[in-house]
Design a protein around this motif. Structure first.
Motif: not given
Length: 228
Positions: A82-109
């Motif tokens: 719902w909120s890519p900015a907050e997802f990148s800032e709060l969730m990605l560093p906690r689970y994936f050790k980075h804050n790059n939303f585009s990288s997360f999407i590439r992994q999904l693809n």
């Protein structure tokens, strides 16, 4: 006799030899990226259980008025960021050790996820469903060239860069306003100090005049005394 027994042992099936040696077949595990993404959604789902009962609107707000960052969709067949900015800032560093939303999407693809909505970041995969974590082992990584990535990835990069630029511009404007306000405060303080200095100089002049008059009076009195 010994040679015959040895020959028979070499002819045993692989599974039989493993069981006899006490070894168990290796358990297949899902990819770490899939497990982390699933755990992320389950944790958010548990934290917001009450909101789940209330439901989530199309813009990511529950009927209670609280903003969600990421969650399963209403059917549990996919998830929505719902909120890519907050997802990148709060969730990605906690689970994936980075804050790059585009990288997360590439992994999904890479694992075959599809973006299923045009106005929000919703992704689905046939084997990625709420309450079916055991299906994750059936999701395999597909081989594809970077040029084969879907067009929405480029749009994502563009949107994120635009957001970053807007944030930087806003920060520059805020910093400029702070500097302007500080400059005005310093100018006001300088004027006040100059006024105080002028006042003290005026007092000094008055004191000097008074002292001069006092000295003149003393000299005059001394002359009168001498004449007497």
């Amino acid at each position: 006799m010994y040679n015959q027994t040895k020959h028979m042992a070499t002819q045993l099936p692989e599974g039989t030899r493993s069981r006899r040696s006490g070894q168990s077949p290796r358990t297949k595990c899902p990819a770490p990226f899939l497990s982390k993404t699933y755990d992320l959604l389950e944790e958010r789902d548990d934290d917001e259980e009450e909101e789940e009962e209330e439901g989530t609107s199309e813009n990511g707000y529950s009927s209670g008025g609280r903003r969600r960052i990421v969650s399963w969709n209403s059917d549990g067949t996919g998830f929505v960021v719902w909120s890519p900015a907050e997802f990148s800032e709060l969730m990605l560093p906690r689970y994936f050790k980075h804050n790059n939303f585009s990288s997360f999407i590439r992994q999904l693809n890479t694992y075959g996820f599809k973006k299923t909505a045009s106005k929000r970041w919703e992704f689905q995969h046939d084997k990625f469903q709420r309450g079916c974590k055991h299906l994750l082992i059936e999701i395999t990584r597909k081989k594809c060239e970077p040029s084969a990535f879907p067009a929405f990835l480029k749009a994502s990069d563009h949107n994120l860069m635009t957001t970053v630029d807007e944030n930087e511009n806003e920060n520059h404007r805020h910093h400029h306003l702070l500097l302007k306000e500080e400059n005005q405060n310093l100018r006001r303080e300088r004027i006040e100090l100059e006024t105080q200095i002028a006042h003290f100089k005026e007092l000094e002049m008055k004191l000097m005049v008074c002292l001069s008059h006092y000295m003149d009076d003393n000299n005059h009195q001394n002359k009168v005394r001498r004449l007497c």
